[in-house]
Design an enzyme around this catalytic site. Structure first.
Site, PDB file in Angstrom:
ATOM      1  N   GLY A 168       0.802  -1.218   0.000  1.00 29.28           N
ATOM      2  CA  GLY A 168       0.000   0.000   0.000  1.00 29.28           C
ATOM      3  C   GLY A 168       0.831   1.262   0.000  1.00 29.28           C
ATOM      4  N   SER A 169       2.069   1.179   0.467  1.00 27.91           N
ATOM      5  CA  SER A 169       2.960   2.342   0.476  1.00 27.91           C
ATOM      6  C   SER A 169       3.548   2.622  -0.898  1.00 27.91           C
ATOM      7  CB  SER A 169       4.100   2.129   1.480  1.00 27.91           C
ATOM      8  OG  SER A 169       3.585   1.943   2.773  1.00 27.91           O
ATOM      9  N   SER A 218       7.188   3.624   5.346  1.00 26.36           N
ATOM     10  CA  SER A 218       6.999   2.395   6.123  1.00 26.36           C
ATOM     11  C   SER A 218       6.452   2.784   7.489  1.00 26.36           C
ATOM     12  CB  SER A 218       8.322   1.636   6.284  1.00 26.36           C
ATOM     13  OG  SER A 218       8.177   0.569   7.201  1.00 26.36           O
ATOM     14  N   LYS A 219       5.238   2.346   7.786  1.00 27.07           N
ATOM     15  CA  LYS A 219       4.602   2.722   9.054  1.00 27.07           C
ATOM     16  C   LYS A 219       5.505   2.383  10.238  1.00 27.07           C
ATOM     17  CE  LYS A 219       0.215   1.695   9.663  1.00 27.07           C
ATOM     18  NZ  LYS A 219      -1.012   0.947  10.030  1.00 27.07           N
ATOM     19  N   PHE A 221       8.720   1.423   9.987  1.00 27.59           N
ATOM     20  CA  PHE A 221      10.113   1.654   9.605  1.00 27.59           C
ATOM     21  C   PHE A 221      10.955   0.394   9.817  1.00 27.59           C
ATOM     22  CE2 PHE A 221      13.743   4.486   8.719  1.00 27.59           C
ATOM     23  CZ  PHE A 221      13.126   5.316   7.794  1.00 27.59           C
ATOM     24  N   THR A 222      10.289  -0.757   9.697  1.00 25.28           N
ATOM     25  CA  THR A 222      10.999  -2.042   9.827  1.00 25.28           C
ATOM     26  C   THR A 222      10.676  -2.985   8.671  1.00 25.28           C
ATOM     27  OG1 THR A 222       9.220  -2.921  11.203  1.00 25.28           O
ATOM     28  CG2 THR A 222      11.083  -1.919  12.354  1.00 25.28           C
ATOM     29  N   THR A 223       9.832  -2.563   7.721  1.00 28.32           N
ATOM     30  CA  THR A 223       9.479  -3.431   6.599  1.00 28.32           C
ATOM     31  C   THR A 223      10.752  -3.832   5.855  1.00 28.32           C
ATOM     32  OG1 THR A 223       7.436  -2.167   6.388  1.00 28.32           O
ATOM     33  CG2 THR A 223       7.989  -3.658   4.581  1.00 28.32           C
ATOM     34  N   GLN A 363      -4.999  -5.302  -5.349  1.00 30.71           N
ATOM     35  CA  GLN A 363      -4.633  -5.385  -3.931  1.00 30.71           C
ATOM     36  C   GLN A 363      -5.829  -5.071  -3.049  1.00 30.71           C
ATOM     37  OE1 GLN A 363      -2.331  -2.337  -2.032  1.00 30.71           O
ATOM     38  NE2 GLN A 363      -1.566  -3.709  -0.458  1.00 30.71           N
ATOM     39  N   GLU A 367      -6.576  -8.614  -1.328  1.00 30.69           N
ATOM     40  CA  GLU A 367      -6.016  -8.649   0.020  1.00 30.69           C
ATOM     41  C   GLU A 367      -7.126  -8.467   1.057  1.00 30.69           C
ATOM     42  OE1 GLU A 367      -1.733  -7.393   1.393  1.00 30.69           O
ATOM     43  OE2 GLU A 367      -3.038  -5.635   1.563  1.00 30.69           O
ATOM     44  N   HIS A 398      -6.974  -6.622 -27.554  1.00 32.81           N
ATOM     45  CA  HIS A 398      -6.064  -7.363 -28.427  1.00 32.81           C
ATOM     46  C   HIS A 398      -5.265  -8.407 -27.654  1.00 32.81           C
ATOM     47  CE1 HIS A 398      -6.857  -4.688 -31.867  1.00 32.81           C
ATOM     48  NE2 HIS A 398      -7.006  -3.769 -30.925  1.00 32.81           N
ATOM     49  N   LYS A 520       6.609 -14.625   4.759  1.00 33.48           N
ATOM     50  CA  LYS A 520       7.627 -13.743   5.342  1.00 33.48           C
ATOM     51  C   LYS A 520       8.488 -14.495   6.355  1.00 33.48           C
ATOM     52  CE  LYS A 520       4.990  -9.411   5.556  1.00 33.48           C
ATOM     53  NZ  LYS A 520       4.473  -8.464   6.553  1.00 33.48           N
TER      54      LYS A 520
END
Length: 554
Positions: A168-169, A218-219, A221-223, A363, A367, A398, A520
């Site tokens: 989403g970011s 990144s909400k 800041f760890t993604t 998404q 999701e 086409h 993940k």
């Protein structure tokens, strides 16, 4: 809080209207001919098209008349919405209640576009002032950068913005900046999302460290993907600027809530734009995550984008069910998915600016509603989220339209067109050709072509069946006046509330995404295994074989 506190049923199949719709499908739905329905009812288009009026007076027409429905089916679908208490769940969302039951969170992206500044509460706190504060910060920052008042470490104006995020970011800002390219100003924007090093490497080749601003989205800041790409960008920047960390302040900003990690990275926390836990990633383009959009099209246009969505929110909450445009769209989706067995949903924008719109909706829809457990914590005994796909037309005609017209699968389709082009070149020749295809495709899918018509056109023998079109394939035509920030905001909010309606009927939580977690976790384990040269034998034979071959070739 009970996971089922907003609904009084476990499974949609328990609802009387569901059984009623099943009977209607068997008795008439599966044999209903849209062409014949038009012949029987001269006012069918009049009854089944709905016009939405935006806050600025612009209009969008939603034509549902080419769908496989009649008055009785529409009435039964409305009954289903009432029994499923769609309006109750809707009202709970707009009141800031914790309708994201598995994470015990409010779902309040609608508060981000509350430009009327109505009090909107989460856990007893009015969030409107904080939303306003972030927007004010975005306005000031974007105007400083766009005007050239904000300068890089050598005193040069910023010319390029690189947004580093994922999910989403990334998808929202990418789609919106592409869709509103006509409104672009002085800045070029670039987006980096993939952990594949090619994505960041190719982007860094075309920007100048003296004139580039990086937005790290990144909400937490760890993604993993985002922070890896951000560190690569920072290392590149420092290597080009004399390794002076003080220069970072003029070239990096954070779209995050983790002040500690942002400061540790080296970003001045004054250049940090936050958003709350009640903003889901796929609904975050309305938040600080939309800063790249505000930088690209200007804050006033960004606000018009918010207001367009707010206008649809007002329509969704205030309009009776029979005329409620997003609700009808969601009910039609349930009708096809659960009674006709349709597994897919096509969205084809007849507009090149909207070329990323289907990916964004993919998404949003998949999701949100790719779930198999209800709010009552039981597995569904019915199908839920559809596979949403699409490409801009006429390109799509086409490639995969062959299957839509003559394949063995029912593919309900949405076609989107703006009557006015931003580029009416060649005396509107291109726009008229585009529009003629928009109208023709929906008509062809409905009317088809039978054997007699094919023979009358001169086809003979074994060629005849190959030229037959069965028709009766449903479409919704969405005709806007023009693709503006307000129109785009309205279209996104329409699909958000369509998705909400589907999830409410299916009694699933449309606002979590547990399905992304397992991969993940396993990736972290495998990542460590790739750091050594030893042969791997800890997985299944296939995974072991693939990892070992990769290590040999890497």
């Amino acid at each position: 809080m009970s996971n089922n506190s907003f609904t009084n049923f476990k499974l949609a199949t328990e609802l009387p209207a569901w059984s009623k719709l099943q009977k209607i499908y068997e008795s008439q739905g599966k044999t209903l001919s849209v062409k014949q329905e038009f012949q029987k009812d001269a006012k069918r288009f009049e009854k089944l098209n709905k016009t939405f009026t935006n806050y600025d007076g612009s209009k969008i027409l939603f034509d549902y008349s080419k769908n496989l429905v009649n008055d009785e089916i529409i009435a039964a679908l409305i009954e289903l919405a009432k029994e499923a208490n769609v309006t109750g769940l809707r009202d709970a969302m707009f009141k800031g209640e914790h309708i994201n039951s598995t994470e015990d969170r409010a779902v309040y992206h609608v508060a981000l576009r509350n430009r009327a500044n109505k009090p909107m509460y989460v856990d007893g706190v009015n969030v409107a002032p904080e939303v306003d504060s972030v927007l004010k910060h975005m306005k000031e920052f974007s105007e400083q950068v766009r005007s050239g008042e904000w300068k890089g470490y050598t005193g040069k104006k910023i010319t390029d913005v690189v947004n580093i995020g994922i999910g989403g970011s990334d998808l929202g800002p990418v789609m919106v900046t592409e869709a509103l390219k006509h409104y672009a100003g002085v800045l070029d924007v670039h987006f980096v999302s993939n952990i594949d090093g090619t994505h960041i490497a190719e982007t860094l080749k075309v920007v100048d460290p003296e004139t580039t601003l990086f937005l790290i989205a990144s909400k937490t800041f760890t993604t993993a993907e985002t922070i890896t790409n951000a560190n690569t960008a920072k290392n590149w920047f420092l290597s080009k600027t004399g390794n002076d960390p003080s220069h970072i302040a003029k070239h990096f900003a954070a779209l995050s809530t983790n002040e500690t990690e942002v400061a540790k990275f080296g970003i001045d926390t004054k250049n940090m734009f936050g958003f709350e836990s009640w903003v889901g990633g796929r609904y975050s383009v309305w938040s600080a995550i939309g800063l790249s959009v505000a930088l690209y099209i200007g804050y006033d246009n960004f606000e018009a984008f918010l207001k367009g969505a707010e206008a649809v929110d007002n329509h969704f909450t205030q309009t009776p069910l029979e005329d409620n445009i997003p609700l009808l769209g969601g009910l039609l989706s349930v009708w096809y998915n659960n009674f006709f067995g349709a597994q897919t949903h096509l969205v084809a924008p007849f507009d090149q600016y909207l070329h990323r719109f289907p990916a964004y909706l993919q998404q949003l829809s998949m999701e949100s509603n790719g779930k198999s457990v209800t709010r009552g914590n039981v597995f569904t005994d019915y199908s839920t989220g559809s596979i949403l796909f699409g490409e801009p037309a006429t390109n799509a005609q086409h490639s995969f339209f062959q299957l839509v017209h003559q394949g063995t699968k029912l593919i309900p389709s949405d076609f989107i067109l703006a009557a006015q082009s931003h580029n009416p070149i060649e005396n509107k020749l291109h726009q008229k050709m585009l529009a003629s295809n928009f109208f023709a495709q929906a008509e062809a899918l409905m009317v088809g072509k039978d054997e007699e018509q094919v023979k009358a056109e001169g086809a003979t023998g074994g060629l005849v069946p190959h030229k037959v079109f069965s028709g009766n394939r449903p479409t919704t035509s969405i005709l806007a006046q023009k693709i503006t920030p307000a129109t785009l905001g309205a279209l996104i909010a329409y699909y958000e509330h369509v998705t909400f309606t589907e999830g409410a009927i299916w009694n699933i939580n449309s606002f979590d995404q547990w399905g992304v977690e397992l991969g993940k976790v396993l990736a972290k384990v495998i990542g460590k295994e790739l750091d050594n040269s030893s042969t791997i034998s800890t997985h299944d034979a296939s995974t072991n074989g693939l990892i070992n071959q990769f290590k040999e070739w890497m």
